[in-house]
Design a protein around this motif. Structure first.
Motif, PDB file in Angstrom:
ATOM      1  N   UNK A 239      16.898  10.157   9.185  1.00 60.20           N
ATOM      2  CA  UNK A 239      15.455  10.887  10.342  1.00 60.20           C
ATOM      3  C   UNK A 239      15.415  10.017  11.736  1.00 60.20           C
ATOM      4  N   UNK A 240      14.656   9.194  11.452  1.00 64.30           N
ATOM      5  CA  UNK A 240      14.296   7.875  12.288  1.00 64.30           C
ATOM      6  C   UNK A 240      15.117   7.356  13.202  1.00 64.30           C
ATOM      7  N   UNK A 241      16.652   8.216  12.987  1.00 69.45           N
ATOM      8  CA  UNK A 241      17.496   6.952  13.484  1.00 69.45           C
ATOM      9  C   UNK A 241      17.748   5.896  13.316  1.00 69.45           C
ATOM     10  N   UNK A 242      17.604   4.825  12.452  1.00 70.25           N
ATOM     11  CA  UNK A 242      17.756   3.966  12.053  1.00 70.25           C
ATOM     12  C   UNK A 242      19.116   4.367  11.182  1.00 70.25           C
ATOM     13  N   UNK A 243      20.214   3.449  11.084  1.00 73.36           N
ATOM     14  CA  UNK A 243      21.426   2.861  10.793  1.00 73.36           C
ATOM     15  C   UNK A 243      21.524   2.335   9.654  1.00 73.36           C
TER      16      UNK A 243
ATOM     17  N   UNK B 169      13.535   5.222  -3.775  1.00 80.54           N
ATOM     18  CA  UNK B 169      15.165   4.880  -2.738  1.00 80.54           C
ATOM     19  C   UNK B 169      16.225   5.591  -1.900  1.00 80.54           C
ATOM     20  N   UNK B 170      16.391   7.357  -2.067  1.00 77.17           N
ATOM     21  CA  UNK B 170      16.996   7.931  -1.955  1.00 77.17           C
ATOM     22  C   UNK B 170      15.747   8.900  -0.554  1.00 77.17           C
ATOM     23  N   UNK B 171      15.141   9.110  -0.882  1.00 74.14           N
ATOM     24  CA  UNK B 171      13.644   9.473   0.242  1.00 74.14           C
ATOM     25  C   UNK B 171      13.304   8.776   1.626  1.00 74.14           C
ATOM     26  N   UNK B 172      13.775   7.708   1.301  1.00 71.65           N
ATOM     27  CA  UNK B 172      13.624   6.710   2.132  1.00 71.65           C
ATOM     28  C   UNK B 172      14.291   6.531   2.982  1.00 71.65           C
ATOM     29  N   UNK B 173      15.766   6.655   2.585  1.00 70.82           N
ATOM     30  CA  UNK B 173      17.032   6.241   3.114  1.00 70.82           C
ATOM     31  C   UNK B 173      17.447   7.853   4.357  1.00 70.82           C
ATOM     32  N   UNK B 174      17.177   8.899   3.358  1.00 70.54           N
ATOM     33  CA  UNK B 174      16.614  10.294   4.387  1.00 70.54           C
ATOM     34  C   UNK B 174      16.045   9.500   5.743  1.00 70.54           C
ATOM     35  N   UNK B 175      14.459   9.648   5.283  1.00 73.39           N
ATOM     36  CA  UNK B 175      13.617   9.360   6.089  1.00 73.39           C
ATOM     37  C   UNK B 175      13.877   8.198   7.184  1.00 73.39           C
TER      38      UNK B 175
ATOM     39  N   UNK C 275       0.724  -1.402   0.332  1.00 73.21           N
ATOM     40  CA  UNK C 275      -0.060   0.454   0.257  1.00 73.21           C
ATOM     41  C   UNK C 275       0.897   1.297  -0.042  1.00 73.21           C
ATOM     42  N   UNK C 276       2.195   1.024   0.094  1.00 68.75           N
ATOM     43  CA  UNK C 276       2.897   2.348  -0.153  1.00 68.75           C
ATOM     44  C   UNK C 276       1.915   3.430  -0.945  1.00 68.75           C
ATOM     45  N   UNK C 277       2.281   4.362  -1.577  1.00 65.85           N
ATOM     46  CA  UNK C 277       1.539   5.646  -2.599  1.00 65.85           C
ATOM     47  C   UNK C 277       2.656   7.069  -2.672  1.00 65.85           C
ATOM     48  N   UNK C 278       3.820   6.119  -1.973  1.00 65.56           N
ATOM     49  CA  UNK C 278       4.762   8.043  -1.740  1.00 65.56           C
ATOM     50  C   UNK C 278       5.991   7.618  -1.773  1.00 65.56           C
ATOM     51  N   UNK C 279       6.778   8.566  -2.155  1.00 66.00           N
ATOM     52  CA  UNK C 279       8.083   7.790  -2.357  1.00 66.00           C
ATOM     53  C   UNK C 279       9.092   6.945  -1.174  1.00 66.00           C
ATOM     54  N   UNK C 280       8.599   8.297  -0.306  1.00 62.79           N
ATOM     55  CA  UNK C 280       8.531   7.431   1.227  1.00 62.79           C
ATOM     56  C   UNK C 280       8.100   6.019   1.833  1.00 62.79           C
ATOM     57  N   UNK C 281       8.742   5.348   1.912  1.00 63.13           N
ATOM     58  CA  UNK C 281       8.046   3.868   2.166  1.00 63.13           C
ATOM     59  C   UNK C 281       7.830   3.517   4.209  1.00 63.13           C
ATOM     60  N   UNK C 282       7.652   4.966   4.422  1.00 65.25           N
ATOM     61  CA  UNK C 282       7.709   5.032   5.836  1.00 65.25           C
ATOM     62  C   UNK C 282       5.793   5.133   5.553  1.00 65.25           C
ATOM     63  N   UNK C 283       6.418   6.103   4.785  1.00 61.26           N
ATOM     64  CA  UNK C 283       4.615   7.030   4.903  1.00 61.26           C
ATOM     65  C   UNK C 283       2.981   7.088   4.454  1.00 61.26           C
ATOM     66  N   UNK C 284       2.555   6.134   5.031  1.00 65.09           N
ATOM     67  CA  UNK C 284       0.849   5.836   4.928  1.00 65.09           C
ATOM     68  C   UNK C 284       1.260   4.190   5.273  1.00 65.09           C
ATOM     69  N   UNK C 285       2.523   3.798   5.737  1.00 60.66           N
ATOM     70  CA  UNK C 285       2.805   2.967   5.545  1.00 60.66           C
ATOM     71  C   UNK C 285       3.007   1.797   7.230  1.00 60.66           C
ATOM     72  N   UNK C 286       2.831   0.558   7.394  1.00 63.06           N
ATOM     73  CA  UNK C 286       3.579   0.412   9.129  1.00 63.06           C
ATOM     74  C   UNK C 286       4.689  -0.679   8.816  1.00 63.06           C
TER      75      UNK C 286
END
Length: 168
Positions: free
Chosen positions: A119-123, A110-116, A75-86
């Motif tokens: 910023x959520x403290x994942x390496x 890929x870049x958007x998810x990496x940045x996100x 159900x990913x619908x944004x570049x960022x894999x964290x937005x609107x998903x679990x």
């Protein structure tokens, strides 16, 4: 090179490491307000359940339900894999602190998810040879930016050595 990586997913499974597949797509009636759909237009957007939305054939056997450490987010619908998903809750539930991000498109999802993730403290590990986009210029720009402040740029060989030695 990326297709060769697919056959190594078993090594992640053998080490009890989670593998998460995301599929980006839109239900146009629901997402017509979204800037991403406005940007690409209805004809340029990936429609959920369309052929463009499907996982690559080489991935289907790995992304089947019922495998304990395989997760498929459809159900990913944004570049960022964290937005609107679990995704974040899945990672926290599995006690994941480090991510290896691979896929397409390097300079968008890929870049958007990496940045996100950073910023959520994942390496974040970002194997340059396991991410792809439409041209070398965009690939290089993303690698340069991520390397400067968001991710450890690496490659397939280093990732596989780390998995085999459980150093990630």
């Amino acid at each position: 090179m990326t297709i060769f990586f697919f056959c190594r997913i078993e090594k992640f499974e053998a080490q009890n490491l989670p593998v998460i597949f995301t599929q980006h797509g839109h239900v146009l009636k629901e997402d017509s307000y979204a800037e991403i759909v406005k940007w690409w237009g209805e004809n340029g957007s990936i429609v959920r359940y369309s052929p463009a939305w499907q996982l690559m054939t080489e991935l289907n056997s790995y992304a089947q339900p019922g495998k304990p450490n395989i997760v498929r987010i459809q159900d990913k619908n944004r570049y960022d894999s964290f937005v609107n998903t679990n995704l974040a809750s899945i990672l926290h539930e599995k006690n994941v602190k480090k991510l290896i991000i691979t896929g397409t498109m390097t300079n968008l999802c890929c870049e958007t998810t990496a940045r996100s993730a950073f910023n959520q403290d994942f390496y974040v590990y970002f194997p340059a040879d396991l991410n792809a986009t439409i041209n070398d210029e965009m690939q290089a720009a993303t690698i340069l930016n991520l390397q400067y402040g968001f991710a450890q740029i690496t490659d397939f060989k280093s990732i596989m050595e780390a998995v085999e030695n459980l150093r990630i």
